[in-house]
Every structure is written in structure tokens, then in C-alpha cells.
Motif scaffolding. Structure first.
Motif, mmCIF file in Angstrom:
data_model
loop_
_atom_site.group_PDB
_atom_site.id
_atom_site.type_symbol
_atom_site.label_atom_id
_atom_site.label_comp_id
_atom_site.label_asym_id
_atom_site.label_seq_id
_atom_site.Cartn_x
_atom_site.Cartn_y
_atom_site.Cartn_z
ATOM 1 N N SER A 61 64.086 -17.684 -10.546
ATOM 2 C CA SER A 61 63.498 -16.501 -11.036
ATOM 3 C C SER A 61 64.420 -15.673 -11.732
ATOM 4 C CB SER A 61 63.149 -15.897 -9.695
ATOM 5 O OG SER A 61 64.095 -15.458 -8.914
ATOM 6 N N LEU A 62 64.058 -14.286 -12.028
ATOM 7 C CA LEU A 62 64.692 -13.447 -12.972
ATOM 8 C C LEU A 62 65.904 -12.978 -12.214
ATOM 9 C CD1 LEU A 62 61.769 -11.970 -14.655
ATOM 10 C CD2 LEU A 62 63.194 -13.591 -15.618
ATOM 11 N N ASP A 63 66.344 -13.163 -10.829
ATOM 12 C CA ASP A 63 67.375 -12.744 -10.441
ATOM 13 C C ASP A 63 68.656 -13.798 -10.345
ATOM 14 O OD1 ASP A 63 67.001 -14.398 -8.366
ATOM 15 O OD2 ASP A 63 65.906 -12.891 -6.950
ATOM 16 N N GLY A 64 68.333 -14.815 -10.838
ATOM 17 C CA GLY A 64 69.060 -15.846 -10.993
ATOM 18 C C GLY A 64 69.817 -16.648 -9.834
ATOM 19 N N VAL A 65 69.051 -16.236 -8.714
ATOM 20 C CA VAL A 65 69.694 -16.700 -7.479
ATOM 21 C C VAL A 65 68.450 -17.325 -6.843
ATOM 22 C CG1 VAL A 65 70.580 -16.132 -5.286
ATOM 23 C CG2 VAL A 65 71.528 -14.856 -7.201
ATOM 24 N N HIS A 66 67.116 -16.746 -6.841
ATOM 25 C CA HIS A 66 66.010 -17.256 -5.905
ATOM 26 C C HIS A 66 65.298 -18.180 -6.959
ATOM 27 C CE1 HIS A 66 67.690 -13.758 -3.586
ATOM 28 N NE2 HIS A 66 67.434 -14.451 -2.523
ATOM 29 N N LEU A 67 64.448 -18.944 -6.175
ATOM 30 C CA LEU A 67 63.767 -19.910 -7.197
ATOM 31 C C LEU A 67 62.288 -19.267 -7.649
ATOM 32 C CD1 LEU A 67 64.312 -23.025 -4.736
ATOM 33 C CD2 LEU A 67 65.770 -22.388 -6.769
ATOM 34 N N THR A 68 61.863 -19.902 -8.340
ATOM 35 C CA THR A 68 60.499 -19.594 -8.917
ATOM 36 C C THR A 68 59.296 -20.343 -8.132
ATOM 37 O OG1 THR A 68 60.427 -21.454 -10.430
ATOM 38 C CG2 THR A 68 61.228 -19.327 -11.359
ATOM 39 N N PRO A 69 58.084 -20.090 -8.084
ATOM 40 C CA PRO A 69 57.067 -20.765 -7.502
ATOM 41 C C PRO A 69 57.305 -22.324 -7.759
ATOM 42 C CG PRO A 69 56.028 -18.800 -8.121
ATOM 43 C CD PRO A 69 57.498 -18.662 -8.556
ATOM 44 N N ARG A 70 57.756 -22.591 -8.927
ATOM 45 C CA ARG A 70 57.786 -24.149 -9.188
ATOM 46 C C ARG A 70 59.099 -24.300 -8.697
ATOM 47 N NH1 ARG A 70 57.135 -25.150 -15.316
ATOM 48 N NH2 ARG A 70 54.928 -24.617 -14.846
ATOM 49 N N GLY A 71 60.116 -23.788 -8.462
ATOM 50 C CA GLY A 71 61.457 -24.096 -7.757
ATOM 51 C C GLY A 71 60.993 -24.356 -6.569
ATOM 52 N N TYR A 72 60.427 -23.496 -5.796
ATOM 53 C CA TYR A 72 59.950 -23.423 -4.262
ATOM 54 C C TYR A 72 59.208 -24.736 -4.011
ATOM 55 C CZ TYR A 72 62.210 -19.017 -3.250
ATOM 56 O OH TYR A 72 63.178 -18.175 -3.031
ATOM 57 N N ALA A 73 58.343 -25.074 -5.044
ATOM 58 C CA ALA A 73 57.266 -26.231 -5.027
ATOM 59 C C ALA A 73 58.091 -27.648 -4.852
ATOM 60 C CB ALA A 73 56.294 -26.112 -5.942
ATOM 61 N N PHE A 74 59.153 -27.646 -5.841
ATOM 62 C CA PHE A 74 60.060 -28.591 -5.702
ATOM 63 C C PHE A 74 60.676 -28.730 -4.488
ATOM 64 C CE2 PHE A 74 64.532 -29.985 -6.945
ATOM 65 C CZ PHE A 74 64.219 -31.212 -7.043
ATOM 66 N N ILE A 75 61.128 -27.969 -3.688
ATOM 67 C CA ILE A 75 61.739 -27.879 -2.466
ATOM 68 C C ILE A 75 61.010 -28.370 -1.405
ATOM 69 C CG2 ILE A 75 62.685 -26.400 -0.656
ATOM 70 C CD1 ILE A 75 64.853 -26.758 -3.142
ATOM 71 N N ALA A 76 59.551 -27.944 -1.570
ATOM 72 C CA ALA A 76 58.682 -28.108 -0.356
ATOM 73 C C ALA A 76 58.339 -29.872 -0.467
ATOM 74 C CB ALA A 76 57.477 -27.659 -0.747
ATOM 75 N N SER A 77 58.206 -30.375 -1.907
ATOM 76 C CA SER A 77 57.921 -31.610 -2.193
ATOM 77 C C SER A 77 59.090 -32.523 -1.667
ATOM 78 C CB SER A 77 57.769 -31.899 -3.913
ATOM 79 O OG SER A 77 56.921 -32.975 -4.071
ATOM 80 N N GLU A 78 60.165 -32.013 -1.987
ATOM 81 C CA GLU A 78 61.560 -32.863 -1.430
ATOM 82 C C GLU A 78 61.577 -33.023 0.036
ATOM 83 O OE1 GLU A 78 63.721 -34.931 -3.213
ATOM 84 O OE2 GLU A 78 62.346 -34.218 -5.036
ATOM 85 N N ALA A 79 61.264 -31.807 0.511
ATOM 86 C CA ALA A 79 61.109 -31.664 2.062
ATOM 87 C C ALA A 79 60.067 -32.435 2.592
ATOM 88 C CB ALA A 79 60.893 -30.131 2.440
ATOM 89 N N ILE A 80 59.055 -32.627 2.009
ATOM 90 C CA ILE A 80 57.951 -33.482 2.583
ATOM 91 C C ILE A 80 58.332 -34.913 2.574
ATOM 92 C CG2 ILE A 80 55.607 -34.217 1.785
ATOM 93 C CD1 ILE A 80 54.928 -31.428 1.307
ATOM 94 N N GLN A 81 59.112 -35.338 1.233
ATOM 95 C CA GLN A 81 59.185 -36.646 1.207
ATOM 96 C C GLN A 81 60.603 -36.908 2.457
ATOM 97 O OE1 GLN A 81 60.690 -37.832 -3.032
ATOM 98 N NE2 GLN A 81 59.114 -36.469 -3.762
ATOM 99 N N SER A 82 61.409 -36.134 2.720
ATOM 100 C CA SER A 82 62.340 -36.444 3.608
ATOM 101 C C SER A 82 61.622 -36.456 4.989
ATOM 102 C CB SER A 82 63.286 -35.243 3.661
ATOM 103 O OG SER A 82 64.213 -35.433 4.493
ATOM 104 N N ILE A 83 60.537 -35.790 5.376
ATOM 105 C CA ILE A 83 60.086 -35.622 6.475
ATOM 106 C C ILE A 83 59.201 -36.974 6.520
ATOM 107 C CG2 ILE A 83 57.871 -34.749 7.743
ATOM 108 C CD1 ILE A 83 58.875 -32.052 6.293
#
Lengths: 520, 418
Positions: free
Chosen positions: A472-494
Motif C-alpha cells: 500500500s501507499l505507506d510502503g510497509v503494509h500490504l494492499t488488499p491484493r497483498g493480503y489476499a496473497f497472504i490469505a491464500s498462502e496461509a490456506i495452502q499451508s493449513i
């Protein structure tokens, strides 16, 4: 007539056949997916801003809706997951009010009001008043700003402690009591499944402050830490173990995330350390300046009683050569015997912060030299073999304008950050294994985002600032797409850990940065 | 009569599916109850639609048929990889027809037809996963056609006439997969035009070698409905110089073909009580190449949507049984090929191959008046399909999933003869 016909039709189909078309296996009716050994009935997420859905330097409704645990919860619904309650902000502006006074800025949006696309603060009066206590418990226990030990700190949600920095305004909105801890409020919900992503701020706040804090390795009392310090690894390990035990007490399982390398994030990678672009004449001029500087430095040191040979050797480090093209900036360091004038050129690895005044870098010689006419005059005297007065010599010494510590992360600081990260990550991965939990190697994933990028159906997501899509525009936190990627990876790991078949996420359906010209 | 027609047009908003693409095959309750196999049937004013050349073979001097159907369609979509799902909540479409034929003399009949052969009404949940392709569509075309039918010999007649078509279209979709205003409302465009008109024609021929056996063919021309200066309403567009659109209305041009159709059929009065009908039907869907929305304002990017339909066939079969002097019972079946090619399955017309099961009856109130009722159940096989031609940054991004649809179409009408 229309209705009459419709009723005939409905009664007709009710008599003969089912009216609704039905799939052989319905997604909606839980016909397809299994939860394996996991029980997703009551999913509770604990963490910091990354769990809360913080983005663009604020927490706001749209970001919360795209928080990674909320995205996961929509998929868990297909395998028996219940409602996922979040402590929703009052608006999409994201600023916080304390007793009617605004204490944090609104979110950043990408604006062209300045002429070219740049982040700017969204205009508007925020409505989220911290003292308006939210009732009930919340599945999303992500508290922006929280470090590991904060989650177990009583009073972290006490509104009275906010101004003094003892308490957190976000937790104050929904803490169950003034003395409650985040982890107690999470554990008391008896999660059947949990996520824990904590430790980022234990390192990050040091890094984003440009390393002005202290590496507290060896200090086991976090109550003595400043806000920009690095947490001692043993403190982290002990707190992390307690947090996991509290969450895991009655849960069927959980997923934990490690700490990404901060040097991959756009906050540190967007402003290059070699953005000092010079033409041949400028390079020659600057090189000349620093030859002069070295000469004056030698004289100054001799006057201070340093033997001539030694003075010459010490001053030689300031005879910096500049070349046509990009050159690395100068950075300020603590003056020492080895570096009496307290600056040097940046090394290749050192980083500049996104928040640095880029106008000053480009226009006022920040990171190099402020070549005023007076300074030029002194240089002219030197060139003609003259001897400047002590005042004139001072002008030259003062003209050097190195980048301040809070605008850069130097090699030592990077080393501290890396060491802490390695240690924290070893703790996280070890405890995940010991407890049989799903583990997401965010460090590795973010490395991938920042190097090859993540390929999805409609594009490639990278860590490039604004355009990459992950941050996102603060350069540190993720965008919705970035968070969706994290969610997707977490689901795969689960799914791998618990034998479940929870569906994954199409990250192309999630947005990135928001455009608006309604800015302050 | 004109007033009645006008009234019918005003009261009923025609629409909906049935028969691949956006063809709605409900142009007569008697034929519809027999699998919509009606080309070679000569039993009421419905003949005016199925086969204008047949109206001169009608026994009575004056024949009138009017009717309406209610199309209740349901479509479900799901994607097993991501667990997304959605279903349509389409309002009931009401295709209608009104036909009148008049026998001027033994070798010449005239007629007038009003019918709604094309239409589609599909309404997905707003902002569903495929909302960048369609949120909802409402398409309706009304054909008005004066007819003449000439008996060339005892066994052969020809007929036809010009068609005046008028259509309406409304189409709503989100601008792309992600863009929203500052509050997270998806940016959207709604295009609308009405009173789009054009001309076409139909011609037909009937051959009746014996009293009990008839074969016939009918050809109806393509009519391209061209919307000019329709209204495209943009909403929830962020206030930003970075977005090449703004809230408000822009004009657009677009065209949509109502494809040509060729029908060939046979009808056989096997016994006094039993009648059988068989039709083959070819629809020239290749005319539907693209759905292009060209904005008049050059600063707004045009929307190019390849459709690439192929010509398709239907096979129709029906029978009628005279149960008593007052009641005729009917039943039928058809198989309808989809005109949609693989990779072009767009959710605004989510039609794969279908089977139609039909039944119905006529009840004679008196010598002149009968009530005609029909019921059609359309069954679509569950299908894994995708639309592969949505472009994002010059890259085709498929929209995939499993679709399952059905439709229930009850209809009622009256036939009058004098």
C-alpha cells in the motif's frame, strides 16, 4: 398478469421438479471441501496491523474487509466456519479521534493534484472516536502498532494510557476491560482455530525510525524499552511461547507467520541511495570541493593538535571522488576519532527511507553539499593557491549536508535488524513445528514478491512502490491484493498441515492502491 | 386491432432466453406444447409466425391467436478452486405474441404478426465474481410483420412479408475486476437504449402432397439492431485524474444482430386423433461476432467483447392427441445446440446445449374460441466453461467456473376463429 403467470409457473415446477438448478456438488452447501483435522468453527486472529488489515498508513473499513484473516474466514465458511467479527472502523478515512481531537492521520490515496501521481492524505473529518467502546468480542484481534510483549501487557487497551503511550488507541476501542490484555481477550473466546502473526513491530519500528532506537538484545525487561527499540530475542521467544500456549490451549490448530525482511519493502527500496545524479562538470566540481574539504580538514586537525601525518591520513577519507552519472549520497555518522567530521559516503547496501525529503535531495544538496555562492568563493580562493580565513574554512566544512540518521538505515542498523529477524524467525518456525501448527514463511514469500514477483491470472504482483500491487501507499503494509496473497498462502499451508481442502483465493479480484484527488 | 397491439406492447415487457443465445422460442402455445415444432402445422393463427405461407391453408376466414409466456430462469455459477458462487435472480420475462389472419379468397390470405423472438433477461448478484463481465442484462426485441400468403396450386403455397423490429437494451457491468470509489463501491457502467429499429423480412413455402401430410420451410432474415447515441451511465468512479472516466452519462453506439433463422418441418395427421410434427431449425448466429460498445467521446475507451458465435441447430418433435371434442392434449421435446464456442461462454447469455420438455392442451370453449396452455421445462447440463477474452493490460484473463441452469416457462393464450 405477470404475477399470475409466475405463480402458475412456480406451482407447476413445485409439482413436477425442483425449481432450482443444482450442481452435482455444490460449493454453497459444503458438498466439496473438508476441514480435515482442523475445526474452523471459531477462528480468532491475533497480531498487529497486518492482521487488522491496516493499509495506506491507516485502518479503514475497506482495508478491514480485505484483512487476510477476513479473507480466510470467507473460505472457512465453506467448511463450517462461523461469523468473523472485526472491530470495524467508523469510515473509510481511517483517522482516529480521542475526545474529539484527531490523533492520527487519514489514509493515503494516490493523487495527481501535485502534478504527478503521488501519495497524499485523503481529505475529510474522521468519525472513529476511540472512546466509543465497541461491545462484544472480536475474532480479529489484530492491533496496529502492537509488539509481541504488548499482547500480554495489562492496560494496553486503557484509554487513559493512550496519550502517554502506555496504551494503544486501536485496542482501547474493543478491549474487554481497562486492564485486559490482547491475548486474554483472544483466548477467552475459546478459538477452535487461530492465526498468530506478531513480532514485525519488534523490529520494524526500529527500522522505520531510521534506526534511532536501541537494539535491546540482552535487556530482558521490555518495560524499559523505547518505542523504536529492537526487542531482545529471548524476550520475544518467551512471549511468543506464552501467546501460542494461550491460543493453542483448546484449539484444533492454528497458523503462524514469520517476519519478513524489512529491507525488501518499498519503504526502504523506493528511494535509491545513489540518486545523486551528476553531469561531468558537477562531478568535477564536487570532487574538487571534497579535495578542498580534505585540505581544510587536515589544517583543522593539525590545529587541534593531531600530528600532521595522522591528520593527513584521517582527512584523506573526505577526498571523495564523484563521477558523471549516479553517485551515492553522503550519510551522517557519529563523529569519532576515525571519522572526526562525522560523515561518509553511503555503502551499496545502505537504505534510504520512503519518508525522506526527496525535494531536499534533489534541490538543496541534502545528502551532498549545499554549494552557496559564499562557499564557491572560498573554493575559488583555494584554487588560486590562497589561504582562506578560519571563518571561510568553516563555511566549507559546514557546507557538507549529509543525510541524517533518521532518514537512513546504515550497515550496522541493517545488521541489527537482520540478526533480530533471524532469531525471531527461528523461534517462530521452531515453535510452529513443536506445536504441529501450520507455518507461513512470509520472509521467503516477500523475497519472491520483491525479486521474481508473484504471477497470477491477470498479471504479476511485485513490491514496486505504487505500481507493484503488493504494498500500500505507506510502503510497509500490504494492499488488499497483498493480503489476499497472504490469505491464500496461509490456506495452502493449513491444507497441507491439517489435511483440509479449503479453497484458495483469486488475488486478481482484490484491488491495490486507491485513486482520489480529494486530498488535504 | 392496432390499439390492442399497442396495448400489448405497452403492458408486457418482452424478454428472456430459450433456444441458444438470446433466442426465445415461445411463439405460440400450441406449437410450444409440441416442442415448438410448428413450421408445418396449420391449425390456428400461430401459423402466421411459424410459416406465413400456411395461412392461406387455414380453413376459417378469420383467425386470431394471442398469448404470453412467463420465463422463469435460474442460473448458478461456482468456482471450485476459489469457492466462489453466485446465482441469478432474474425477473420473469414475458415474451408474447399476437397473430391475425384473414382469408381474402381461396388463393390469397393476409395477416399481421407481433412477436418477440429475441430477448434476454439475466440478473446476477450485484458485484458477483463475474461482475466485470455482466451484472445484469435486459434485452428485448419486438417484431411486427404484415403478411401475404398465396396458394399457387392445390398443394403449394408461398408467403411472407416485411418485418419491422424495435428493440430495447440495458446492460450493466463493473468497470473492471477491482476499481472502486473511495468507499469501496465498485465502479460501474450501465448502458441503455430503447426504440432501436430496423427492417427485415421472412419468406416461406408449404407443400401439402396429401390432406394428411405437409412439409414447409420458413426463412426469417437477420435484423441488426443498431443503437445510436444510447446512454452509458458511469457511477462510483473515483474522483481522480488517474482514471480515464468520470461519473455521468456518455453516449455510445453499439449493434446487436438478431440472427437469421431457417426452419424446415413436416406435419403428419396420422389418424383422426393423432398428429405428429417434426422441425429442423438453423439459426445463423455467426452474425454475432462481437459485442462492441463504442463511446462517442474518444477519451472513453471503447469496450470490445468478442463473442464469435457459431451457427446452431435445433431438433424439434411434438405430437397432439384429440382427447375429446373439447380437449386437445400435446407434448413435445427439443434439443437445442448452443451457438457459444468453447472459451466464449460469457455469463450474460450462459447457454450451453439444452433439452426442452413440453406439454400443453387446448380447451374449446365453443366452436370459435379455445384456450391454449403450454408448459416448457428447459434442462441444461452442468458445464465447466470459461470466457477467455476479457483483457487486462493486454492480457486475456479467463473467467472460469461451473454453470448449471434451468428454466420453467408456462404460457397461456387464446385462439379465435370465425
Amino acid at each position: 398478469m405477470k404475477n399470475y403467470l409466475k405463480y402458475i409457473g412456480i406451482s407447476a415446477c413445485a409439482m413436477f421438479l425442483s425449481c432450482e438448478p443444482e450442481f452435482d456438488n455444490q460449493v454453497q452447501e459444503n458438498d466439496i471441501y473438508v476441514s480435515g483435522d482442523a475445526d474452523f468453527t471459531n477462528f480468532v486472529s491475533v497480531g498487529n496491523s497486518l492482521t487488522a488489515g491496516y493499509a495506506d498508513n491507516a485502518l479503514y473499513v475497506q482495508g478491514q474487509e480485505s484483512s487476510f484473516p477476513n479473507i480466510m474466514a470467507t473460505k472457512f465458511e465453506l467448511v463450517g466456519g462461523g461469523e468473523f467479527k472485526q472491530p470495524m472502523m467508523a469510515d473509510n478515512l481511517g483517522g482516529l479521534l480521542l475526545g474529539g481531537q484527531q490523533i492520527s492521520e487519514n489514509r493515503l490515496v494516490l493523487s495527481v493534484t501535485s502534478g504527478s501521481p503521488a501519495p497524499a492524505i485523503l481529505a475529510g473529518t474522521p468519525q472513529t472516536e476511540i472512546t466509543n467502546k465497541l461491545s462484544g468480542s472480536f475474532n480479529n484481534m489484530g492491533v496496529p502498532g502492537a509488539k509481541s510483549f504488548h499482547l500480554a501487557a495489562p492496560g494496553y487497551g486503557n484509554p487513559a494510557g493512550i496519550t502517554s503511550g502506555q496504551a494503544n488507541p486501536y485496542f482501547a476501542r474493543f478491549a474487554s476491560s481497562e486492564s485486559a490484555t490482547v491475548i486474554e481477550d483472544a483466548a477467552s473466546q475459546n478459538p477452535t482455530f487461530f492465526s498468530l502473526w506478531i513480532g514485525n513491530n519488534d523490529i520494524l519500528s526500529f527500522a522505520t525510525s531510521g534506526g534511532i532506537g536501541v537494539d535491546q538484545a540482552g535487556n530482558l525487561d521490555p518495560s524499559t524499552y523505547g518505542s523504536n527499540d529492537i526487542t531482545d530475542p529471548n524476550v520475544f521467544a518467551s512471549v511468543y511461547n506464552d501467546l501460542l500456549n494461550a491460543l493453542n490451549a483448546n484449539a484444533s490448530g492454528g497458523v503462524v507467520f514469520n517476519i519478513p525482511d524489512v529491507t525488501n519493502i518499498p519503504f526502504f527500496t523506493t528511494v535509491p541511495n545513489n540518486a545523486l545524479a551528476l553531469d561531468a562538470a558537477q562531478a568535477q566540481g564536487l570532487t574538487g570541493f571534497f579535495q578542498a574539504f580534505a585540505g581544510i580538514a587536515t589544517q583543522t586537525l593539525i590545529q587541534q593538535g593531531v600530528p600532521a601525518a595522522q591528520a593527513q591520513a584521517l582527512a584523506a577519507q573526505y577526498a571523495i571522488t564523484f563521477n558523471e552519472g549516479p553517485n551515492r549520497f553522503l550519510i551522517s555518522v557519529e563523529p569519532s576519532q576515525q571519522n572526526p567530521f562525522g560523515f561518509r559516503q553511503m555503502t551499496d547496501e545502505e537504505l534510504l527511507l520512503l519518508t525522506i525529503d526527496r525535494g531536499a535531495l534533489q534541490n538543496s544538496g541534502y545528502g551532498s553539499v549545499a554549494l552557496t555562492p559564499e562557499v564557491m568563493q572560498v573554493l575559488g580562493i583555494l584554487q588560486q593557491g590562497g589561504t582562506p580565513t578560519p571563518q571561510q574554512a568553516m563555511l566549507v566544512l559546514d557546507a557538507v549536508n549529509p543525510i541524517e540518521d533518521e532518514d537512513a538505515l546504515d550497515d550496522d542498523e541493517i545488521m541489527m535488524v537482520q540478526t533480530a529477524k533471524e532469531s525471531f524467525n527461528a523461534t517462530i518456525e521452531g515453535l510452529a513445528q513443536a506445536n504441529g501448527l501450520a507455518f507461513v514463511d512470509v520472509d521467503e514469500l516477500m523475497k519472491e514478491v520483491s525479486t521474481t514477483g508473484i504471477v497470477y491470472e491477470s498479471g504479476v504482483m511485485t513490491s514496486a512502490f505504487v505500481t507493484g500491487g503488493a504494498f500500500s501507499l505507506d510502503g510497509v503494509h500490504l494492499t488488499p491484493r497483498g493480503y489476499a496473497f497472504i490469505a491464500s498462502e496461509a490456506i495452502q499451508s493449513i491444507n497441507e498441515t491439517y489435511g483440509s481442502t479449503v479453497p484458495t483465493v483469486n488475488i486478481g479480484n482484490f484491488g491495490t492502491v486507491t485513486f482520489s484527488d480529494d486530498v488535504q | 386491432m392496432r390499439k390492442i397491439l399497442l396495448l400489448a406492447v405497452l403492458l408486457l415487457s418482452a424478454s428472456s432466453i430459450y433456444a441458444g443465445g438470446y433466442r426465445v422460442a415461445t411463439q405460440g402455445q400450441r406449437a410450444l406444447a409440441m416442442g415448438h415444432a410448428g413450421v408445418a402445422l396449420v391449425n390456428s393463427a400461430e401459423t402466421a409466425f411459424f410459416n406465413p405461407s400456411g395461412i392461406v391453408m387455414l380453413e376459417d376466414r378469420l383467425n386470431v391467436s394471442v398469448g404470453v409466456s412467463a420465463v422463469m430462469s435460474n442460473v448458478k455459477w461456482q468456482n471450485e478452486t476459489t469457492g466462489e458462487y453466485s446465482e441469478t435472480d432474474s425477473p420473469a420475462g414475458t415474451p408474447f405474441y399476437a397473430y391475425i389472419t384473414y382469408k381474402i379468397n381461396e388463393w390469397l390470405s393476409a395477416g399481421l404478426s407481433v412477436y418477440t423472438p429475441y430477448g434476454s433477461e439475466v440478473k446476477w448478484e450485484k458485484d458477483w465474481s463475474g461482475s466485470h463481465l455482466v451484472n445484469n442484462i435486459d434485452l428485448a426485441a419486438i417484431y411486427i410483420q404484415p403478411l401475404l400468403s398465396i396458394r399457387l396450386s392445390e398443394h403449394v403455397s408461398i408467403g411472407g412479408g416485411p418485418i419491422y423490429a424495435t428493440g430495447n437494451v440495458e446492460f450493466n457491468r463493473n468497470i473492471n475486476q477491482t476499481i472502486t470509489d473511495i468507499n469501496g463501491n465498485r465502479s460501474n457502467v450501465n448502458i441503455e437504449d430503447s426504440g432501436v429499429t430496423n427492417w427485415g423480412w421472412s419468406a416461406s413455402m408449404t407443400v401439402a402432397p396429401t390432406d394428411n401430410f405437409r412439409i414447409a420451410m420458413n426463412y426469417r432474415s437477420e435484423i441488426i439492431l443498431e443503437a445510436e447515441n444510447g446512454e452509458a451511465t458511469f457511477s462510483n468512479i473515483p474522483n481522480s485524474g488517474l482514471v480515464p472516466a468520470e461519473n455521468g452519462v456518455k453516449n455510445f453506439n453499439a449493434s446487436l444482430p438478431m440472427p437469421a433463422e431457417l426452419s424446415i418441418g413436416a406435419a403428419w395427421q396420422a389418424t383422426e386423433k393423432w398428429l405428429f410434427a417434426l422441425d429442423y431449425n438453423r439459426t445463423y448466429w455467426e452474425a454475432y461476432d462481437n459485442l462492441d460498445i463504442d463511446f462517442v467521446d474518444p477519451s472513453v475507451a471503447d469496450s470490445k467483447n468478442p463473442r464469435n458465435y457459431k451457427n446452431s441447430s435445433s431438433y424439434r418433435f411434438g405430437m397432439e392427441y384429440k382427447a375429446s371434442s373439447a380437449i386437445d392434449l400435446r407434448a413435445g421435446y427439443y434439443y437445442d445446440q448452443t451457438p457459444v464456442r468453447e472459451g466464449y461462454f460469457a455469463p450474460e447469455t450462459p447457454r450451453n446445449d439444452s433439452q426442452g420438455f413440453t406439454a400443453g392442451l387446448s380447451y374449446k370453449i365453443n366452436e370459435n374460441l379455445a384456450i391454449d396452455a403450454s408448459f416448457l421445462y428447459v434442462r441444461f447440463k452442468e458445464v465447466n466453461a470459461s470466457y477467455d477474452h476479457y483483457m487486462v493490460d493486454g492480457k486475456e484473463v479467463p473467467f472460469k467456473g461451473t454453470y448449471k441452469s434451468n428454466a420453467f416457462i408456462p404460457g397461456i393464450g387464446v385462439s379465435y376463429k370465425l
